[in-house]
Motif scaffolding. Structure first.
Motif, PDB file in Angstrom:
ATOM      1  N   UNK A  75     151.702   4.286  58.648  1.00 50.67           N
ATOM      2  CA  UNK A  75     152.509   3.846  57.191  1.00 50.67           C
ATOM      3  C   UNK A  75     152.210   2.602  56.990  1.00 50.67           C
ATOM      4  N   UNK A  76     151.620   2.248  55.953  1.00 52.74           N
ATOM      5  CA  UNK A  76     151.132   0.745  55.531  1.00 52.74           C
ATOM      6  C   UNK A  76     152.229   0.302  54.778  1.00 52.74           C
ATOM      7  N   UNK A  77     152.880  -0.928  55.074  1.00 55.83           N
ATOM      8  CA  UNK A  77     153.728  -1.464  53.988  1.00 55.83           C
ATOM      9  C   UNK A  77     153.107  -2.496  53.071  1.00 55.83           C
ATOM     10  N   UNK A  78     153.547  -2.335  51.734  1.00 50.65           N
ATOM     11  CA  UNK A  78     153.053  -3.041  50.662  1.00 50.65           C
ATOM     12  C   UNK A  78     152.836  -4.518  50.790  1.00 50.65           C
ATOM     13  N   UNK A  79     151.802  -4.800  50.376  1.00 53.49           N
ATOM     14  CA  UNK A  79     151.388  -6.262  50.700  1.00 53.49           C
ATOM     15  C   UNK A  79     152.150  -7.412  49.746  1.00 53.49           C
ATOM     16  N   UNK A  80     152.410  -8.638  50.417  1.00 53.50           N
ATOM     17  CA  UNK A  80     153.157  -9.482  49.570  1.00 53.50           C
ATOM     18  C   UNK A  80     152.451 -10.709  49.937  1.00 53.50           C
ATOM     19  N   UNK A  81     152.384 -11.712  49.086  1.00 52.30           N
ATOM     20  CA  UNK A  81     151.657 -12.998  49.208  1.00 52.30           C
ATOM     21  C   UNK A  81     152.459 -13.927  50.418  1.00 52.30           C
ATOM     22  N   UNK A  82     154.015 -13.552  50.371  1.00 49.45           N
ATOM     23  CA  UNK A  82     154.539 -14.291  51.381  1.00 49.45           C
ATOM     24  C   UNK A  82     154.889 -13.739  52.618  1.00 49.45           C
ATOM     25  N   UNK A  83     155.990 -13.923  53.335  1.00 51.25           N
ATOM     26  CA  UNK A  83     156.099 -13.045  54.762  1.00 51.25           C
ATOM     27  C   UNK A  83     156.424 -11.592  54.699  1.00 51.25           C
ATOM     28  N   UNK A  84     156.548 -11.189  55.962  1.00 50.61           N
ATOM     29  CA  UNK A  84     156.614  -9.791  55.967  1.00 50.61           C
ATOM     30  C   UNK A  84     157.853  -9.134  55.383  1.00 50.61           C
ATOM     31  N   UNK A 305     140.303  -9.747  45.516  1.00 49.48           N
ATOM     32  CA  UNK A 305     139.984  -8.490  44.896  1.00 49.48           C
ATOM     33  C   UNK A 305     139.271  -7.249  45.560  1.00 49.48           C
ATOM     34  N   UNK A 306     138.424  -7.906  46.551  1.00 47.67           N
ATOM     35  CA  UNK A 306     137.583  -6.857  47.340  1.00 47.67           C
ATOM     36  C   UNK A 306     138.388  -6.112  48.300  1.00 47.67           C
ATOM     37  N   UNK A 307     139.597  -6.593  48.394  1.00 47.12           N
ATOM     38  CA  UNK A 307     140.355  -5.861  49.546  1.00 47.12           C
ATOM     39  C   UNK A 307     141.859  -5.180  49.007  1.00 47.12           C
ATOM     40  N   UNK A 308     142.377  -6.083  47.706  1.00 48.31           N
ATOM     41  CA  UNK A 308     143.625  -5.664  47.194  1.00 48.31           C
ATOM     42  C   UNK A 308     143.364  -5.391  45.806  1.00 48.31           C
ATOM     43  N   UNK A 309     143.922  -4.278  45.359  1.00 47.95           N
ATOM     44  CA  UNK A 309     144.014  -3.919  44.156  1.00 47.95           C
ATOM     45  C   UNK A 309     144.743  -4.688  43.288  1.00 47.95           C
ATOM     46  N   UNK A 310     144.431  -4.984  42.171  1.00 45.91           N
ATOM     47  CA  UNK A 310     145.143  -6.006  41.178  1.00 45.91           C
ATOM     48  C   UNK A 310     144.944  -7.397  41.578  1.00 45.91           C
ATOM     49  N   UNK A 311     144.036  -7.768  42.606  1.00 42.24           N
ATOM     50  CA  UNK A 311     144.155  -9.282  42.842  1.00 42.24           C
ATOM     51  C   UNK A 311     142.613  -9.908  42.784  1.00 42.24           C
ATOM     52  N   UNK A 312     142.149  -9.454  41.688  1.00 39.47           N
ATOM     53  CA  UNK A 312     140.756 -10.008  41.135  1.00 39.47           C
ATOM     54  C   UNK A 312     140.632 -11.440  40.918  1.00 39.47           C
ATOM     55  N   UNK A 313     141.685 -12.043  40.278  1.00 40.01           N
ATOM     56  CA  UNK A 313     141.772 -13.492  40.112  1.00 40.01           C
ATOM     57  C   UNK A 313     142.173 -14.335  41.289  1.00 40.01           C
ATOM     58  N   UNK A 314     142.287 -13.671  42.503  1.00 38.99           N
ATOM     59  CA  UNK A 314     142.764 -14.576  43.441  1.00 38.99           C
ATOM     60  C   UNK A 314     141.734 -14.649  44.693  1.00 38.99           C
ATOM     61  N   UNK A 315     142.006 -16.010  45.245  1.00 35.22           N
ATOM     62  CA  UNK A 315     141.111 -16.521  45.974  1.00 35.22           C
ATOM     63  C   UNK A 315     141.597 -17.030  47.187  1.00 35.22           C
ATOM     64  N   UNK A 316     141.359 -16.654  48.562  1.00 32.35           N
ATOM     65  CA  UNK A 316     141.676 -17.183  49.693  1.00 32.35           C
ATOM     66  C   UNK A 316     141.048 -18.115  50.255  1.00 32.35           C
TER      67      UNK A 316
END
Length: 341
Positions: A75-84, A305-316
Motif C-alpha cells: 500500500x503506497x501512501x500518496x506523496x506530499x511535498x511535506x511531512x508524512x 517528473x521522472x518519478x512523480x506524475x504531475x511534477x514535470x515543473x519541479x526540480x529537486x
C-alpha cells in the motif's frame, strides 16, 4: 584485520543510529530496504507493507522488482511535498500489515519526527522501518530514540567517491531481539582459549552456508571494501567532525534557498524544515531546463517528473559541504538566465 575492521564499522553504524546491532553491510541502500521488509514479513508472519510516498522512488522500484513474484501486498501512501501524511498511513494499516516504511529526511529533503507514527504502529503490532541519510543522522533524533525497529540507508556519502554510478554501500541496524532475522554477515568479538581478543563471523544465515533454503536472504552481498572506507571516514571525522559537516550542509542549503527566492519565476517549496535538499517549482519543464544547464557545466538537480506524475515543473536541488557560496551564486545566475531565454 578484515574482521576487526568490519566489527568497528558495525559499531559505528550502531552509534550513528542508536540501534543495538548492525550487520557487515549490504549491496546498497535500496537492497537494504528490501531486506528490512523481508525481515518484517518473517518476524510478524504478515504479508503487507505500507510505504510512505516520500520514500526514494528508486528504492520503491527496486522493492517492487525484487518482490514481483512473491505473495506480498503493498500500500503506497500518496506523496506530499511535506511531512508524512499521518491520516493516510493510519488508515492504510490493518491486521495484515507487517511494517510501515518511512524515510527521514524524505526524498524531497523534508525532515520529520516519526515518533507518533511509530507509537501507533506498535499499538497495532506493526514494525517500523526507517531509511535515513547518515550525514543528517548526526544532527537529527536517532531512529532508536523514537522506537524504530529496523534502520537502513545508503552509506555512499560516508567518504565513498562515485565512479560512473558506484560503488554503493547499504547499511542496516536493528533491535537485538531481531538479530537472528538479520540478513548478511555479522562479526562478533570474543576471546580465544588463551583469553586473547578475537573477531569472528557469528550467527551466519546466508543460503550458501548451513541454512540453505531457510536462510534469511540470498542477495545480501557484503560490501566490505566500501564498509572499510566508511569506517575510515567516520574514524577520521569523529562525532563532532561529522556533526560539523552536517551543519555546513544545512547552512549552505538555507543560503541556497534564500538565493533562489530572488530568481524570477522560481518558487521555493518551504512548508517544512529540510536538511540539504529542497524542491523548487519552475515556470517550465524541469527536465528541459536541467538539460540546458548541464550543457553549461551545471548539474542543477533531479527533475521530479521522472518519478512523480504531475511534477514535470519541479526540480529537486541538493547542496553538500563541497559546494561554495560562490558556486551557489553562479548556479542561481545561470538558472535565471536560462529562464529568461
Amino acid at each position: 584485520g578484515t574482521l576487526q575492521a568490519i566489527y568497528e564499522y558495525q559499531t559505528q553504524i550502531c552509534r550513528l543510529t542508536g540501534m543495538d546491532v548492525a550487520n557487515a553491510s549490504l549491496y546498497d541502500g535500496g537492497t537494504a530496504l528490501y531486506e528490512a521488509c523481508q525481515m518484517a514479513l518473517h518476524i510478524t508472519g504478515r504479508n503487507q507493507i505500507v510505504i510512505d510516498g516520500g520514500v526514494n522512488p528508486v528504492y520503491r522500484k527496486m522493492l517492487y522488482s525484487y518482490t514481483a513474484n512473491l505473495a506480498i501486498a503493498f500500500k503506497e501512501i500518496p506523496v506530499t511535498h511535506g511531512q508524512s501524511d499521518r491520516n493516510h498511513i493510519f488508515d492504510a494499516i490493518d491486521n495484515d500489515t507487517a511494517a510501515v516504511v518511512l524515510q527521514n529526511p524524505n526524498f524531497f529533503g523534508v525532515i520529520d519526527n516519526h515518533e507518533d507514527i511509530v507509537k501507533h504502529c506498535h499499538s497495532k503490532g506493526v514494525l517500523v522501518i526507517q531509511s535515513i541519510y547518515p550525514i543528517a543522522a548526526s544532527l537529527l533524533v536517532t531512529p532508536a530514540e523514537i522506537g524504530v525497529d529496523i534502520t537502513t540507508g545508503e552509506g555512499q556519502s560516508l567518504g565513498i567517491p562515485l565512479a560512473f554510478g558506484g560503488p554503493y554501500l547499504g547499511f542496516m541496524a536493528t533491535k537485538m531481539e531481531y538479530v537472528r532475522r538479520m540478513p548478511g554477515r555479522l562479526v562478533g568479538r570474543t576471546t580465544d582459549q588463551h583469553g586473547r581478543e578475537a573477531f569472528v563471523l557469528t550467527l551466519q544465515a546466508r543460503e550458501q552456508h548451513i541454512r540453505r533454503e531457510k536462510a534469511t536472504s540470498n542477495i545480501c552481498s557484503n560490501e566490505a571494501l566500501c564498509a572499510l572506507r566508511a569506517h575510515v571516514y567516520l574514524s577520521l571525522m569523529g562525532k563532532q567532525g561529522l556533526k560539523r559537516v552536517a551543519e555546513i550542509c544545512h547552512a549552505k542549503t538555507l543560503y541556497a534557498k534564500e538565493r533562489f527566492k530572488s530568481v524570477k519565476g522560481v518558487k521555493v517549496m518551504e512548508s517544512n524544515p529540510v536538511f540539504n535538499e529542497f524542491t523548487i517549482a519552475l515556470p517550465c519543464d524541469a527536465g528541459e531546463l536541467a538539460g540546458k544547464l548541464v550543457e553549461r557545466g551545471i548539474a542543477p538537480g533531479l527533475p521530479l517528473g521522472r518519478f512523480y506524475k504531475g511534477m514535470d515543473n519541479f526540480l529537486l536541488v541538493a547542496v553538500t559541504e563541497k559546494r561554495t557560496k560562490h558556486e551557489i551564486g553562479i548556479f542561481a545566475e545561470m538558472l535565471e538566465e536560462a529562464l529568461c531565454r
